[in-house]
Motif scaffolding. Structure first.
Motif, PDB file in Angstrom:
ATOM      1  N   SER A 234       0.901  -1.175   0.664  1.00 50.66           N
ATOM      2  CA  SER A 234      -0.049   0.035  -0.474  1.00 50.66           C
ATOM      3  C   SER A 234       1.034   1.143  -0.054  1.00 50.66           C
ATOM      4  O   SER A 234       0.591   2.332  -0.856  1.00 50.66           O
ATOM      5  CB  SER A 234      -0.600  -0.633   1.402  1.00 50.66           C
ATOM      6  OG  SER A 234      -1.814  -1.456   1.225  1.00 50.66           O
TER       7      SER A 234
ATOM      8  N   SER B 181       3.581   1.774  -1.242  1.00 49.66           N
ATOM      9  CA  SER B 181       4.423   1.695  -2.696  1.00 49.66           C
ATOM     10  C   SER B 181       3.046   2.208  -3.771  1.00 49.66           C
ATOM     11  O   SER B 181       3.747   3.334  -4.384  1.00 49.66           O
ATOM     12  CB  SER B 181       4.817   0.081  -2.612  1.00 49.66           C
ATOM     13  OG  SER B 181       6.041  -0.540  -1.993  1.00 49.66           O
ATOM     14  N   LYS B 182       2.173   1.969  -3.291  1.00 40.99           N
ATOM     15  CA  LYS B 182       1.590   2.811  -4.223  1.00 40.99           C
ATOM     16  C   LYS B 182       1.133   4.022  -3.962  1.00 40.99           C
ATOM     17  O   LYS B 182       0.498   4.404  -5.003  1.00 40.99           O
ATOM     18  CB  LYS B 182      -0.206   1.841  -4.223  1.00 40.99           C
ATOM     19  CG  LYS B 182      -0.405   0.528  -4.497  1.00 40.99           C
ATOM     20  CD  LYS B 182      -1.557  -0.332  -4.361  1.00 40.99           C
ATOM     21  CE  LYS B 182      -1.335  -1.682  -5.153  1.00 40.99           C
ATOM     22  NZ  LYS B 182      -3.040  -2.633  -4.456  1.00 40.99           N
TER      23      LYS B 182
END
Length: 273
Positions: free
Chosen positions: A62, A64-65
């Motif tokens: 998450s 990273s997103k």
């Protein structure tokens, strides 16, 4: 009826204070990355955050997103991402060293009972910009706006020790002209370099009964995120109640205060040499 309303109000306040535990848990991974200061493999990062790798991985996906973390293609190690970097830069741009230092300096003055001065490098040299008075009368000529002798005061030698030599050359030449009545015995040029080396060695500058007889002081540096000195914090008091030892309580308190403010400005490893 009133009792029910009061209870509901308390419950609402408790919910507001409780927050979202999953965000707090995931945030430990970001804090661990920041504390370690380097890319980390999943297992090591999870261990630093006191979390199982299987639990840590979904958080990292998450993050990273959102760009808060990034994963190096070659090693698979995790590191802070572009969003985290941008947030950090925005915060650093908004930081004002004097504003950040004031509550720490006030606490230092209150705890020690001595005077505390904040100084910055101004157009004419080290300049006092904020002053907290001692709990007792302390007779000095230091006021807000006072330009301190670069060689003849603890505050001045602090900046002389950590600023680039080319920046302070002119101020050193003008030092004698700028000396005020608070400077009793100016420091000779040949004495200065050993004193600056001493400042770097101890991470503090010190004055004992000079320039003002009966007054001792320690000046601590404050460094910003780039490692440059941006502020001086000077603790000063009567010689009769002020320990001039490099490892005494006043020295330790001044040094700790400078380190705390440096940390607030993004510097985790202040220079002392």
């Amino acid at each position: 009826m009133n009792a029910v309303q009061d209870g509901d109000g308390d419950a609402g306040s408790e919910k507001e204070r409780r927050g979202i535990q999953s965000i707090e848990a995931g945030g430990q991974l970001l804090l661990a990355l920041g504390a370690q200061g380097r890319p980390m493999p999943l297992r090591e990062l999870a261990r630093a955050a006191d979390m199982a790798p299987g639990k840590a991985h979904p958080y990292l996906v998450s993050f990273s997103k959102l760009g808060l973390v990034t994963q190096e293609p070659s090693t698979g190690h995790y590191w802070l991402g572009p969003t985290a970097m941008q947030l950090g830069l925005v915060t650093l741009r908004m930081l004002n060293p004097v504003r950040e230092a004031i509550p720490f300096a006030e606490r230092l003055a209150t705890q020690q009972g001595h005077s505390v001065a904040l100084s910055v490098w101004g157009n004419q040299g080290p300049t006092i910009v904020f002053l907290f008075d001692a709990i007792y009368p302390l007779h000095t000529n230091i006021r807000t706006g006072t330009v301190m002798s670069l060689a003849g005061t603890a505050t001045g030698r602090l900046f002389a020790a950590y600023l680039p030599p080319r920046l302070i050359e002119e101020s050193l030449r003008e030092d004698n002209r700028r000396l005020g009545p608070d400077i009793a015995k100016p420091i000779e040029a040949e004495q200065l370099q050993p004193m600056l080396n001493e400042v770097r060695r101890h991470g503090l500058s010190r004055s004992v009964n000079n320039p003002t007889p009966g007054v001792c002081s320690f000046a601590a540096p404050v460094f910003d995120y780039s490692g440059n000195i941006v502020l001086g914090i000077t603790l000063m008091g009567r010689s009769s109640s002020f320990d001039p030892d490099w490892d005494g309580p006043q020295a330790k308190a001044a040094r700790a205060c400078g380190a705390e403010v440096s940390k607030r400005l993004g510097n985790l490893t202040p220079r002392t040499g």
